[in-house]
Structures are given as C-alpha cells and as structure tokens.
Design a protein around this motif. Structure first.
Motif, PDB file in Angstrom:
ATOM      1  N   ARG A  42       0.809  -1.222   0.000  1.00 24.63           N
ATOM      2  CA  ARG A  42       0.000   0.000   0.000  1.00 24.63           C
ATOM      3  C   ARG A  42       0.843   1.274   0.000  1.00 24.63           C
ATOM      4  NH1 ARG A  42      -4.158  -2.962   0.744  1.00 24.63           N
ATOM      5  NH2 ARG A  42      -4.925  -4.069   2.505  1.00 24.63           N
ATOM      6  N   SER A 144      -0.895  -3.453  -5.904  1.00 22.90           N
ATOM      7  CA  SER A 144      -0.555  -2.365  -4.986  1.00 22.90           C
ATOM      8  C   SER A 144      -1.236  -1.078  -5.444  1.00 22.90           C
ATOM      9  CB  SER A 144       0.961  -2.158  -4.981  1.00 22.90           C
ATOM     10  OG  SER A 144       1.373  -1.613  -6.225  1.00 22.90           O
ATOM     11  N   ASN A 145      -1.001  -0.035  -4.673  1.00 22.27           N
ATOM     12  CA  ASN A 145      -1.417   1.289  -5.120  1.00 22.27           C
ATOM     13  C   ASN A 145      -0.602   1.665  -6.361  1.00 22.27           C
ATOM     14  OD1 ASN A 145       0.891   1.480  -3.221  1.00 22.27           O
ATOM     15  ND2 ASN A 145       0.793   3.649  -3.731  1.00 22.27           N
TER      16      ASN A 145
END
Length: 169
Positions: A42, A144-145
């Motif tokens: 994240r 993920s981001n």
C-alpha cells in the motif's frame, strides 16, 4: 410378507445406531489453514531524477486475512508499468521485472523496504507503476497502489554568475 423383508428395518436401525455411536466425539467447525497470499503493498512510492525512476515499498508482514506472516514468506514481487498518452483513459500494464527476494540483482532490501530502479525513461512521458507480491508458496497478493513517474530534464546550475557589492546591497 416374508421373514427376509421384515428384517430390513431392523438392519437399517442397527446400521444407523452403529454409525451414530462410532462417529467423531468432538464437533467443531473445520479449521482452515492460513492463506499463503500476502497482503497488498500500500506504500509504493516513486522518485524521479532525470531519466531514472527510483521505486520503493515495504515488504508485507501480514497475509490477506490480516494474520502475521513469517519472515521470508514473500518470495518475489512483479513490477508492472504502463505508459500514459493523452488519449489513454485506462493504463495498460505490462510486467517489466520480477524482483526475487533470494536473488537481489535488480533491487536492494534494507530494513523491510525494497528499492528498485527503472532506467532509460523518456522525458515528458507519464509512467504508472504498480506491483504484486508473491509468497514462496505461490499465493499472489492484490495489486498495490499506483504511483506515477514523469521524467523531466533537470535544470543545470547557472554559469558565470557575478555580483557587485554596493551601498546597502
């Protein structure tokens, strides 16, 4: 009715009673093993200098269920990149590298943080990165981001700068 057919209900009753008495004594919900899938990264970040993007992220310490994972459970990361044009509304990601935790040729790991470098980027283009973590047992995390990297030419320092002292200046 024959004697043979009168015995069928008795035989069935004996079988049901035997199965009930010899069954498992403890009744609980079945226990599922912990998921081998790591939690999603994240905190993917990118820093750009000239035509090089420096990406960094933390190694997940928990699985997707929020339970702690053992150290060394994450086996690799796959890095994906998309190049955005003005017409693109959704980026099209392609895998550009796989970072193997036991062979850190393309990355460095320090204190639970992975650092990876993308080189030879083009000025003015927009690059979007995301990644997935894979456990040593084969489970994959969610993506993920996303982080963006835009290489811009760095300004050179001014040359031949002169100053004169004056009255109060």
């Amino acid at each position: 009715m024959s004697k043979q057919y009168r015995m069928v209900p008795i035989v069935i009753a004996v079988l049901v009673l035997t199965a009930a008495l010899t069954g498992c004594g403890r009744k609980t919900y079945p226990l599922t093993p912990d998921s081998p899938r790591p939690d999603a990264v994240r905190d993917l970040r990118a820093t750009v200098r000239d035509t090089v993007a420096y990406l960094s992220w933390s190694i997940p310490a928990k699985n997707i269920e929020g339970k702690p994972m053992e150290a060394g459970s994450v086996g690799s990361f796959r890095v994906y990149r998309a190049e955005l044009d003005r017409e693109d509304r959704r980026p099209r990601f392609r895998q550009v590298d796989e970072v193997l935790m036991d062979q850190q040729a393309s990355s460095t790991v320090r204190g639970g943080t992975v650092a990876w470098t993308a080189q030879n980027l083009q000025y003015g283009r927009v690059y979007v990165y995301r990644l997935r973590a894979y456990s040593a047992k084969g489970g994959a995390s969610d993506y993920s981001n996303e982080t963006r990297a835009v290489p811009l030419p760095s300004l050179s320092p001014p040359r031949n700068v002169k100053a004169q002292a004056g009255d109060g200046s």
